[in-house]
Design a protein around this motif. Structure first.
Motif, PDB file in Angstrom:
ATOM      1  N   ILE A 175     -22.568 -52.743  26.674  1.00  0.00           N
ATOM      2  CA  ILE A 175     -22.719 -52.837  28.133  1.00  0.00           C
ATOM      3  C   ILE A 175     -22.877 -54.311  28.520  1.00  0.00           C
ATOM      4  O   ILE A 175     -23.683 -55.022  27.919  1.00  0.00           O
ATOM      5  N   ARG A 212     -32.750 -42.591  24.024  1.00  0.00           N
ATOM      6  CA  ARG A 212     -33.371 -41.393  23.444  1.00  0.00           C
ATOM      7  C   ARG A 212     -32.415 -40.212  23.411  1.00  0.00           C
ATOM      8  O   ARG A 212     -32.397 -39.446  22.468  1.00  0.00           O
ATOM      9  N   ARG A 213     -31.642 -40.048  24.452  1.00  0.00           N
ATOM     10  CA  ARG A 213     -30.765 -38.879  24.528  1.00  0.00           C
ATOM     11  C   ARG A 213     -29.425 -39.083  23.825  1.00  0.00           C
ATOM     12  O   ARG A 213     -28.777 -38.115  23.448  1.00  0.00           O
ATOM     13  N   LEU A 214     -29.000 -40.351  23.679  1.00  0.00           N
ATOM     14  CA  LEU A 214     -27.617 -40.584  23.250  1.00  0.00           C
ATOM     15  C   LEU A 214     -27.461 -41.415  21.981  1.00  0.00           C
ATOM     16  O   LEU A 214     -26.351 -41.762  21.596  1.00  0.00           O
ATOM     17  N   ILE A 217     -32.577 -47.295  30.458  1.00  0.00           N
ATOM     18  CA  ILE A 217     -32.151 -47.724  29.119  1.00  0.00           C
ATOM     19  C   ILE A 217     -32.876 -46.915  28.044  1.00  0.00           C
ATOM     20  O   ILE A 217     -32.255 -46.397  27.106  1.00  0.00           O
ATOM     21  N   VAL A 218     -34.185 -46.778  28.210  1.00  0.00           N
ATOM     22  CA  VAL A 218     -34.960 -46.031  27.191  1.00  0.00           C
ATOM     23  C   VAL A 218     -34.501 -44.575  27.154  1.00  0.00           C
ATOM     24  O   VAL A 218     -34.284 -44.001  26.075  1.00  0.00           O
ATOM     25  N   ALA A 219     -34.295 -43.967  28.319  1.00  0.00           N
ATOM     26  CA  ALA A 219     -33.884 -42.557  28.354  1.00  0.00           C
ATOM     27  C   ALA A 219     -32.506 -42.386  27.727  1.00  0.00           C
ATOM     28  O   ALA A 219     -32.284 -41.457  26.936  1.00  0.00           O
ATOM     29  N   ALA A 220     -31.585 -43.287  28.041  1.00  0.00           N
ATOM     30  CA  ALA A 220     -30.232 -43.173  27.480  1.00  0.00           C
ATOM     31  C   ALA A 220     -30.272 -43.337  25.961  1.00  0.00           C
ATOM     32  O   ALA A 220     -29.590 -42.611  25.229  1.00  0.00           O
ATOM     33  N   ILE A 268     -23.654 -43.912  22.344  1.00  0.00           N
ATOM     34  CA  ILE A 268     -23.454 -45.164  23.090  1.00  0.00           C
ATOM     35  C   ILE A 268     -23.989 -46.334  22.271  1.00  0.00           C
ATOM     36  O   ILE A 268     -24.864 -46.139  21.422  1.00  0.00           O
ATOM     37  N   ARG A 270     -26.624 -32.031  20.755  1.00  0.00           N
ATOM     38  CA  ARG A 270     -26.502 -33.488  20.568  1.00  0.00           C
ATOM     39  C   ARG A 270     -27.158 -33.908  19.252  1.00  0.00           C
ATOM     40  O   ARG A 270     -26.621 -34.731  18.515  1.00  0.00           O
ATOM     41  N   TRP A 305     -22.868 -34.321  26.232  1.00  0.00           N
ATOM     42  CA  TRP A 305     -23.352 -35.702  26.430  1.00  0.00           C
ATOM     43  C   TRP A 305     -23.609 -36.020  27.900  1.00  0.00           C
ATOM     44  O   TRP A 305     -24.321 -36.967  28.219  1.00  0.00           O
ATOM     45  N   ILE A 306     -22.975 -35.248  28.780  1.00  0.00           N
ATOM     46  CA  ILE A 306     -23.097 -35.560  30.216  1.00  0.00           C
ATOM     47  C   ILE A 306     -24.237 -34.755  30.862  1.00  0.00           C
ATOM     48  O   ILE A 306     -24.694 -35.070  31.955  1.00  0.00           O
TER      49      ILE A 306
END
Ligand code: SF4
Ligand code: SF4
Lengths: 135, 306
Positions: free
Chosen positions: A113, A131-133, A126-129, A108, A97, A71-72
């Motif tokens: 937040i 998408r990835r998480l 925000i969009v990247a997080a 997340i 993932r 995740w990191i």
């Protein structure tokens, strides 16, 4: 003394799944460790990138999927440009993932937040997080 | 003759990084480049889909490339297939999706079939970063436009990830990039090399673990400081946020830490070109660069919107 590790059918299936999703030939990793020494996030990780590779080969599914490392990983591609086997660990981490996220799990929740922090963040963060998480 | 180019702004340049857009558009104008905003552009998705079985995330980038075709058809630009991006993340994702469909005709077909209401993407667009346009026209042309002596500034270029990696999208040597340094030198600034100029700032991890990102920020800013820099430059609004705003957290953890301004490369260009300060948008930088610029005699005593 050599140690014999028996790969179970489930472990082999896990490796296959990750190779298929990532499109990377994970078994070609030679465990040189260049990825781990090039990784900007390695200090934040519980498993080093090279360990993720070896443990995926051995099918240690639970340990990997429960690790913080997947995740990191920031998908920075530094490992990819340096790997002597041209392996793309960002893709491997994304595949790992996805195995979790596709069980309708989110890593997340943006609503957790505080609003003042959200207002500060650039949209691309925000969009990247998400998408990835999140799934 | 004015060079007219299709331009993709992306979401952040319209909101948190307005200073990047306003300075870039003015700088381009001075160089006789007109960046024409893509009509009906949509968010590119920010990060490229990197699992083999997910094609849907390539739709958004490809739809933007269709808009470039339309601009040519409607006469907004003439025979111009280059699409200019400013944000490094948008650049990366648009270029990667473009490569993916160019190299995989089946994927291109699937995407075109899926977006049946749009005209087909023909695979002719070339995604290009403003830095490449400047390098291609020649940094000596940039030099000709310099009106202000900024040799008192020592600048550490920062590249991050998205202009350089993976190699298939790199605008410069992946391990030893020079493009930002060459540009800053053409402007007359002094440059130094930060050993962490290509180190990831932590990117989107800033949402999940801001302290991890602040630790990277600390390393990167300290690298620039030790190299003797007064300021850093970037072309990515996410790097800019992490390197600039996250200095707040660095300072909390390390009271002896000295802040360093982080500017978009176009803000430095605007300064050297003597462009009206209102286009530089320094009020939107978290670490205000104006005290430093005043100290160096590069800005008037009281400036715009202060
Ligand atoms: S750099 Fe490549 S070959 Fe070396 S350990 Fe990492 S993944 Fe394996
Ligand atoms: S892509 Fe992930 S694993 Fe590879 S160097 Fe970057 S953060 Fe580390």
């Amino acid at each position: 003394m050599s140690k014999i590790v028996k790969i179970t059918k489930e472990a082999a299936e896990f490796l296959n799944k990750i190779e298929e999703l990532s499109g990377e030939k994970i078994t070609s990793c030679i465990q040189c460790g260049i990825c781990s020494s090039s990784c900007p996030m390695v200090n934040e990780m519980d498993l080093m990138p090279s360990q993720i590779m070896s443990m995926t080969i051995l099918g240690q599914k639970e340990e990997i999927l429960e690790s913080k490392s997947i995740w990191i990983c920031a998908s920075c591609f530094n490992c990819k440009v340096r790997c002597p086997r041209e392996l793309d660990l960002a893709k491997v981490a994304e595949a790992l993932r996805q195995v979790v996220l596709r069980t309708a799990t989110d890593k997340i929740n943006i609503n957790d937040i505080p609003e003042d922090e959200i207002m500060e963040l650039p949209q691309i963060a925000i969009v990247a997080a998400c998408r990835r998480l999140t799934n | 003759m004015t060079m007219k180019l299709p331009y993709y702004p992306g979401c952040t340049l319209k909101t948190k990084a307005k200073n990047f857009e306003s300075s870039a558009l003015e700088v381009a104008k001075s160089l006789d480049i007109e960046l024409i905003e893509l009509p009906r552009w949509n968010c590119c998705g920010v990060v490229s889909s990197i699992v083999s079985d997910n094609l849907i995330e390539h739709l958004a980038p490809i739809r933007n490339l269709i808009r470039v075709q339309e601009m040519n058809e409607h006469g907004l630009v003439e025979n111009e297939n280059r699409l200019v991006a400013l944000c490094s993340m948008c650049f990366n994702v648009l270029k990667r999706s473009n490569l993916r469909v160019k190299e995989n005709p089946d994927d291109m077909q699937t995407i075109n079939d899926f977006m049946y209401k749009e005209e087909d993407y023909e695979g002719k667009v070339e995604v290009i970063h403003l830095l490449e346009i400047l390098r291609d026209m020649g940094f000596d042309k940039v030099k000709e436009k310099v009106k202000k002596d900024i040799s008192s500034l020592t600048i550490a270029p920062y590249y991050g990830c998205m202009l350089l990696r993976p190699k298939s999208i790199a605008i410069d040597n992946t391990e030893d990039p020079k493009i930002e340094k060459d540009l800053m030198m053409a402007l007359g600034a002094r440059t130094v090399e930060n050993p962490f100029r290509k180190m990831c700032c932590g990117g989107h991890q800033t949402v999940q673990d801001k302290y991890a990102v602040a630790r990277n920020t600390h390393t990167i800013i300290n690298g620039a400081r030790k190299a003797g820099a007064d300021m850093m430059i970037t072309s990515c609004p996410l790097c800019a946020f992490n390197l600039d705003n996250r200095q707040k957290l660095v300072k909390e953890a390390h009271p002896e830490f000295e802040h360093m301004p982080v500017l978009y490369f176009t803000q430095v260009m605007a300064l050297a070109f003597g462009i009206d300060e209102k286009y530089m948008g320094f009020e939107d930088n978290y670490i205000d660069p104006r005290p430093l610029l005043r100290e160096k005699g590069l800005l008037k005593a009281v400036s715009h919107k202060e």
